[in-house]
Design an enzyme around this catalytic site. Structure first.
Site, PDB file in Angstrom:
ATOM      1  N   ARG A  70     -12.228  13.768  -6.002  1.00 53.14           N
ATOM      2  CA  ARG A  70     -12.725  12.422  -5.737  1.00 53.14           C
ATOM      3  C   ARG A  70     -14.247  12.389  -5.643  1.00 53.14           C
ATOM      4  NH1 ARG A  70      -9.945   8.979  -7.621  1.00 53.14           N
ATOM      5  NH2 ARG A  70     -10.423   7.389  -6.089  1.00 53.14           N
TER       6      ARG A  70
ATOM      7  N   HIS B 135      -6.742   8.306  -1.665  1.00 53.22           N
ATOM      8  CA  HIS B 135      -6.114   9.440  -2.341  1.00 53.22           C
ATOM      9  C   HIS B 135      -5.896  10.588  -1.357  1.00 53.22           C
ATOM     10  CE1 HIS B 135      -7.087   7.354  -6.039  1.00 53.22           C
ATOM     11  NE2 HIS B 135      -6.616   8.344  -6.782  1.00 53.22           N
TER      12      HIS B 135
ATOM     13  N   ARG C  99     -19.160   2.731  -2.613  1.00 57.93           N
ATOM     14  CA  ARG C  99     -18.711   3.671  -3.642  1.00 57.93           C
ATOM     15  C   ARG C  99     -19.959   4.310  -4.242  1.00 57.93           C
ATOM     16  NH1 ARG C  99     -13.076   4.547  -4.359  1.00 57.93           N
ATOM     17  NH2 ARG C  99     -12.033   2.659  -3.678  1.00 57.93           N
TER      18      ARG C  99
ATOM     19  N   HIS D 189     -15.778   8.739  -4.411  1.00 51.83           N
ATOM     20  CA  HIS D 189     -16.019   8.737  -2.965  1.00 51.83           C
ATOM     21  C   HIS D 189     -17.178   9.648  -2.607  1.00 51.83           C
ATOM     22  CE1 HIS D 189     -12.526   6.459  -1.734  1.00 51.83           C
ATOM     23  NE2 HIS D 189     -11.781   7.189  -2.547  1.00 51.83           N
TER      24      HIS D 189
END
Length: 191
Positions: A161, A114, A79, A167
């Protein structure tokens, strides 16, 4: 992989700095791309208008969410927020990044769930809507409008994101490809 991750951090910084005015839009897009939204919002809404499509939405959402977890177990994926702290590559030249409540998500990051779930679920809804529009109007142009909207939704969720540092860009692209591959496989099986 450090070079890919470092480039992703600089892309996120550039996105944040150039689109700060759209922060609320990015946060909303990230919220709407959450896999929970597929179950809590998209399924009931779609089921209300078309039962068959609604059932397909819930099945595609469940299977895609499961596949995303399997992919994350296999691929793992860092991440951005945590990688940036652990890598120590930015101690001398730290990027100007803003954190958000969703920035510090834990767990594997690759591929983006997502984006993966949004790509698969929205495809079911959009293809059904486009088919309905085409059968009612006979216009291929009118039937193409839902696909344009689908593309815009995917871009918004993907960029959101990256914007919130949940991400890296390559994880978003991986989620997009996995979600699109999943819906193409489902269509092939149905035919």
């Amino acid at each position: 992989m450090d070079a890919v991750h470092a480039q992703g951090i600089w892309i996120a910084e550039s996105l944040q700095l150039s689109t700060t005015a759209y922060e609320q839009t990015w946060l909303f897009a990230s919220h709407m791309g959450d896999p929970k939204a597929a179950f809590l919002l998209m399924f009931p809404l779609t089921y209300f208008f078309n039962r068959r499509t609604g059932v397909a939405v819930v099945w595609v959402a469940a299977i895609t969410e499961w596949l995303n977890l399997v992919f994350k177990w296999i691929l793992f994926g860092e991440r951005p927020y945590w990688w940036m702290k652990e890598s120590r590559l930015f101690e001398k030249n730290p990027p100007q990044l803003q954190q958000f409540p969703s920035t510090c998500e834990t767990g594997p990051g690759s591929p983006s769930g997502h984006v993966m779930v949004t790509a698969a679920v929205w495809w079911v809804m959009v293809s059904s809507l486009a088919s309905s529009i085409h059968s009612r109007t006979g216009s291929k142009l009118a039937a193409a409008v839902p696909y344009l909207f689908y593309s815009l939704v995917l871009v918004a969720v993907g960029l959101s994101r990256i914007f919130i540092l949940a991400h890296f860009p390559h994880q978003v692209i991986g989620g997009l490809l996995a979600g699109k591959t999943h819906h193409h496989a489902r269509e092939h099986i149905q035919n």
